[in-house]
Every structure is written in structure tokens, then in C-alpha cells.
Design an enzyme around this catalytic site. Sequence first.
Site, PDB file in Angstrom:
ATOM      1  N   HIS A  64      30.320  85.315   1.132  1.00 15.77           N
ATOM      2  CA  HIS A  64      30.674  83.926   0.830  1.00 15.77           C
ATOM      3  C   HIS A  64      32.128  83.827   0.353  1.00 15.77           C
ATOM      4  CE1 HIS A  64      28.588  79.881  -0.206  1.00 15.77           C
ATOM      5  NE2 HIS A  64      29.845  79.667   0.121  1.00 15.77           N
ATOM      6  N   GLU A 113      21.241  83.745  -1.375  1.00  9.92           N
ATOM      7  CA  GLU A 113      22.432  84.387  -1.938  1.00  9.92           C
ATOM      8  C   GLU A 113      22.242  84.600  -3.436  1.00  9.92           C
ATOM      9  OE1 GLU A 113      25.975  82.217  -0.968  1.00  9.92           O
ATOM     10  OE2 GLU A 113      25.636  82.321   1.197  1.00  9.92           O
TER      11      GLU A 113
END
Length: 528
Positions: free
Chosen positions: A278, A260
Site C-alpha cells: 500500500h 490489510e
Amino acid sequence: MPRVLISDKLSPAAIAIFERRGIEVDFKPGLAPAELRAIIGEYDGLAIRSATKVTREVLEVAPRLRVVGRAGIGVDNVDVTSATARGVVVMNTPYGNAITTAEHAIAMMFALARQIPEASASTKAGKWEKNRFMGVELFAKTLGLIGCGNIGSIVADRAVGLKMKVVAFDPFLSEKRALELGVEKVELEELLVRADFVTLHTPLIEQTRNILNRETIAKLRRGARIINCARGGLVDEVALHEALVSGQIAGAALDVFEEEPATANPLFALENVVCTPHLGAATAEAQENVALQVADQMADFLLSGAVSNAINMPSVSAEEAPRLKPYMELARHLGALVGQLTASGDDAIRVIRIEYEGHAAELNRKPLTAAALAGVLTPLMGAVNMVNAPVVARERGIDVAETIHERTGEYHTLIRLTVVTDAQTRSVEGTLVAADKPRLVSIKGIAVEADFAPHMLYVTNHDKPGFIGRFGTALADAGVNIATFHLGRASEGGDAICLVSLDAPLPEGVLATVRTLPLVVQAKDLSF
């Protein structure tokens, strides 16, 4: 005044909490790693979210740092092992965003079951593909929970309300708790063959990394669906892609990824995959909650020593902290006494036993034991505190034992600390007087009533006439003033102990002189 650095975006309310409680705070989100390393040495606390990486390199240049507070649940962006080794408390906020994350998992399950994102995009594009998007009901389906802790239990509650059958795999889930939640506790193998939907709610640790991999995914019933709003790395993304393409898995909903920010991922090209960036904790309520919680926790620790939601240290509530403080000081002083005496020898410590009697036996003993261990180990190893002492003891193979005595003894409270080495066993006892003042009451079974002082001189000798006079003369000749003088002996003519409080550190050479005096067995200068 303690100083705290906030290096990620937090609610302004967190800054207000620190300032209101008298803590200096700097708000500097978006620091590059080199920038963080350049300034972190000026701070006692570091408040973060998920962007800041608290690495070993950061910790090595942070000698003042006492606490890292993560506004959120996961601490995979913190090197907890290095933090513990350096005595830095690592806290998180496990409850502030629990509802938000659980609701997101439920929302992702609905979106996956009814293909909502694709149907929305199709409709907005001017199509009316009613027959293309044939979904499935959640009613009467089996939901498999991998992890049934704080967030998982909320998901279970919501799923039961949707009339789903819930099975859960969690080694820490008790049968009683499962019954309260209305879920069936099963092993992972059984969950895989029974679940229509699988959702993950477990931290990313070595035992859970890729818990859904090529082998375990193959055991799922064909057409099952997977939801992950916990941590990237719990699901093997390559194996998941293969299973989605082959039809073994009907769909997946992912809020977290192995890497990420996830700006490019083969899973994005699949229509049967729902993705969000997220967002598990991304609600206004959750952001405010975790910011307030982490600020309060860090302030409590820096100002009073209270420890809440620590990853690497026993918890001490704000209410407990004032009551525990004198007991922790007593435990640390007893440990420091034995540790300094042991440091004068070459034998290794094998066992440390801590016994609690009276009021001490009724307290939260984990922080007391940690304080005692820190006291013992610091003279031998240097920078050891309550955070890293239990780990250091374990790494050195020291057997640590706690004993609770319910009997009522001579003192209203008593802590007995025994250290066993290859050569001998040393035991000391202490109590509290005037409610909060530590006092030594016994050394090696010899009664010695003495208050701890910053500078002390410990002498063991044979109990014969003339020793006290020669000893006092030696100190007087060196210009050393005696503040207090405490004596004790095992028996007439046997072993005796002399413990002296001094106004200043012992001048160089005086200790060697004392050791040459007749009848002296051991002499050691002490500091507390």
C-alpha cells in the site's frame, strides 16, 4: 478553544498548523480501539490516516465531535453513514497524493511489463537469466482505465505520453472531458475485450466491489495484465489467482488487498504477481501535502465553518463562509420557526420548499438549504444539523424543493420557507438588515417585521378589540417582561399574529393561561 486529536502518524507540520491557528491538539498515534473510545469524547475534531477505524461505536461516545479529517483519499475506515447520522462532517484530501498514486500505478505497470522485481531478485542471487525475463512494450498497447477521476486522469495523461491507446470506463466522465484527456470513453464490456492492461482508479463502494470478478476477468483478452493501486476489494482475489494460474491473465501488480496488512496471501506465491504494501501515497511530498491539507481544512471548519472536500456535506470555501454565515443563520431561524410550530401538531411533513430571491439567489445555496432543513427538523427530532438534515429528510420521505427567483422584490434578499403537512401549509419569509442581521418579515402571508430573539412567544388570534389588553395583562400578572412586541393581520377583523420577544424563558403555566384567553387560536413559546 476547539480540541483536535491526531490518532495516526502525520507530519509535525500538521500539528504546527493547528497550534498556530489557536486549536489545541493532541498527537497520540497507535491508539487501540478501546483507548480511542475512552478519550474521543473530549475532542471536536479527529485527524486520521488509514490505521484508525472510526466506527459506529467510536462515534457513539463522541458527543463533541464535529469533524473527522482523513489525510488521504479513501474513507473506507470511517463509518460515513453513522457519522452523517450523528452530524459529523467527514473530510478527505483527494488531491494531496493524486500525483504520487498515479505515478505508482505507472511504475507498477512498468514493473509488471518488464518483470523487474523477479529479474532484480534473480540477478542479485548471482544468476544471469537474460532469456528468462522476456517482457512486453507499453508502446501502442491499450490501457483500460476503470475510473477516470482525479488520479485516473493523471494516469491517462502519463499513458498518452507513453504513446499508449487509452480507453476509460467511468459513468461520470463526460465526452468533453474525455476529449480533453485524449482518451476514448467506453462501457465496461468494451474495455474488457480491448485492453492489454487494466488499471483501477475508483473508490470502493457497493457498485464497484469485485468489479473485476470471475465473470469480468473471463471477458478480458487472454494475456491481459491488471494493476490495482486504488482499493482492495475492487478485484476478486480468488478469481484473479485462478486466472493467473490458468494463463488467462499474464500478470498482476497489486498495491492494495482485501485484507490489510496483507502478511499472507496466495497471490504472493505467484511469480507473475508484483506486490507492494500500500505504497500509493508513500512519498515524502505526498505525506507532507495531505497532512498540511487536512489540518488546514479541519481548522477552517472548526474556526469559521468553511467546508472543503467533505464526503457528506456541501462544500463552503473559506472565502464563502463569512458571506454565507448570516444567510445560513436566517435560513436556520426560519426553519426553526416553522419546525417549532409544526411540532405542536401531529401531522407529518410532506414537502419543504425553500425559495431564494435577490442576493440569496446568487449564493451557494446547498448549505443554506441544509441549514433550513436542520432548523425545521430539529424541533421534531432532536439532534439534527446541516450534515445529517438532508439525509433525515430523505429517509422520512420529505420532498425537498429549491426555487430560484431572478425577480427583484421589495427586499434586497429574501428567503421564503414553506412546509406542507397533511393538515396545512405554513410559509415564512425573512431577510437581512444591516447586512447581517436576520429579520422575519412574513408569517403565513401576514406581514410581521420582527427580529429573532432567544426567547419568544407566538400567538395567532382573531383580530378583535380587547385582545392586546388582556394578553398584556396576562403576561404582566405572571411577571413576564416584554422586550419587543410585533403585530400583523391578514385583514380587519380577520386572522392576526402577535410575536413577542421575552427577556427570559416563559415561566411554567403562563402558556396555558395565554391559550385560554378569548380570541386566541394558537399560542406557542419559541426559542432560537
